[in-house]
Write a protein that holds these residues in place. Structure first.
Motif, PDB file in Angstrom:
ATOM      1  N   ASP A 282      -5.293  -3.017  -4.728  1.00 16.33           N
ATOM      2  CA  ASP A 282      -4.238  -3.253  -3.742  1.00 16.33           C
ATOM      3  C   ASP A 282      -4.727  -4.328  -2.773  1.00 16.33           C
ATOM      4  O   ASP A 282      -5.640  -4.108  -1.987  1.00 16.33           O
ATOM      5  CB  ASP A 282      -3.948  -1.919  -3.017  1.00 16.33           C
ATOM      6  N   MET A 283      -4.111  -5.480  -2.859  1.00 17.13           N
ATOM      7  CA  MET A 283      -4.602  -6.627  -2.093  1.00 17.13           C
ATOM      8  C   MET A 283      -4.046  -6.656  -0.678  1.00 17.13           C
ATOM      9  O   MET A 283      -2.930  -6.230  -0.430  1.00 17.13           O
ATOM     10  CB  MET A 283      -4.135  -7.909  -2.777  1.00 17.13           C
TER      11      MET A 283
ATOM     12  N   SER B  83       0.833  -1.210   0.000  1.00 19.50           N
ATOM     13  CA  SER B  83       0.000   0.000   0.000  1.00 19.50           C
ATOM     14  C   SER B  83       0.865   1.256   0.000  1.00 19.50           C
ATOM     15  O   SER B  83       0.526   2.250  -0.654  1.00 19.50           O
ATOM     16  CB  SER B  83      -0.927   0.010   1.221  1.00 19.50           C
TER      17      SER B  83
ATOM     18  N   THR C 241      -4.298  -3.407   5.042  1.00 21.55           N
ATOM     19  CA  THR C 241      -5.390  -3.343   4.064  1.00 21.55           C
ATOM     20  C   THR C 241      -6.420  -4.404   4.446  1.00 21.55           C
ATOM     21  O   THR C 241      -6.070  -5.540   4.751  1.00 21.55           O
ATOM     22  CB  THR C 241      -4.840  -3.620   2.648  1.00 21.55           C
TER      23      THR C 241
HETATM   24 MG    MG Z   1      -1.813  -2.912   2.287  1.00 21.29          MG
END
Ligand code: MG
Ligand code: GTP
Length: 273
Positions: free
Chosen positions: A71-72, A30, A48
């Protein structure tokens, strides 16, 4: 058109692409995206939750690219959320933390997860992968060196960049090359162009460098049994020297591996009467 070719709105001009981030929790996925899109860094860890989604526009040569970034979350807990998002992807940002060897070792498992989710008809050959060796601003704790990461990436035909989301080092270069490669792939009809790096060394050379790096002693390094004769040591040495000589081998880490082999041979010949 192949399933995961980018969508093209206006011929020759704009493209729409989907990019995903992959890698263990806390490696900096991230932050890398935030550094590029928002030019800032947050040192507090905010995991996340499932997926974060963002859109950005970039210019590559004469094309305007609309990038959808997924964004995983790296935590195994979010597997059920992540697995929906692998398909129709043109680019993957694969991240590990250079200070955490296990996050590097996990990259194969990330590729396996993606492959499994894409199913038997999924094609990973027409996806651009970029490997980010992240957190290079903390060299004291470095446990995966550049040649090891680069060798892993380049032997798979992936791009490789050393990055720091904290200082910004390598981030812009990484994204520019990454997006340009996706456009190249698109302009090449979905086929990966033959790059110098992927064509310039063999799997045998890459595997040998890895084996040498992980060897436990000089015998093991030369691939001979403890107590082997001078002849056997010299024979094994010559074979490795031909394979790894810096004039002939450009695989990342070949020079160090070659030096280690020379030293191992010298040490063994001294010890053999
Ligand atoms: Mg992240
Ligand atoms: P998940 O969302 O849980 O999968 O983690 P992530 O990979 O997205 O990690 P994230 O970007 O949230 O960063 C994790 C932690 O590492 C945060 O505390 C960041 O501040 C820190 N971090 C990220 N990149 C860097 C970097 O390049 N250098 C340093 N020193 N710290 C970084």
């Amino acid at each position: 058109m192949e399933a995961n070719m980018p969508k093209r709105k206006e011929p020759g001009k704009s493209l729409r692409i989907k990019v995903i981030s992959m890698g263990n929790a806390e490696v900096g996925k991230s932050c890398i995206i935030k550094r590029y899109c928002e030019k800032r860094f947050v040192s507090k860890y905010l995991a996340t939750i499932g997926i974060d989604y963002g859109v950005t526009k970039v210019q590559v040569r004469d094309r305007e690219i609309k990038v959808n970034i997924f964004d995983m979350a790296g935590h195994p807990f979010f597997y059920e959320v992540r697995n929906e998002f692998y398909k129709d992807t043109q680019g993957v940002i694969l991240v590990y933390d250079v200070g955490q060897k296990d996050t590097f070792d996990a990259l194969d498992a990330w590729l396996a997860e993606m492959k499994q989710e894409l199913g038997p008809h999924g094609n990973m050959e027409n996806i651009v992968f970029v490997v980010c060796a992240n957190k290079i601003d903390c060299p004291k704790h470095r446990s995966v060196d550049e040649s090891e990461g680069r060798l892993w990436a380049e032997s798979k035909g992936f791009l490789y960049f050393e990055t720091s989301a904290q200082t910004g080092e390598g981030i812009n270069e990484m994204f520019q090359t990454f997006y340009a490669s996706i456009v190249d792939l698109f302009e090449n009809g979905g086929k990966r162009p033959i790059t110098n790096s992927s064509a310039s060394f063999t799997k045998e050379q890459a595997d040998t460098i890895r084996r040498i790096r992980n060897s436990k002693d000089s015998w093991d390094m030369l691939g001979v049994k403890p107590g082997a004769s001078r002849d056997e040591v010299n024979k094994a040495y010559r074979k490795l020297a031909v394979l790894l000589h810096p004039d002939k081998c450009v695989a990342p880490g070949s020079e160090d591996a070659f030096k280690a082999v020379v030293n191992a041979r010298t040490a063994l010949l001294k010890s053999i009467k």
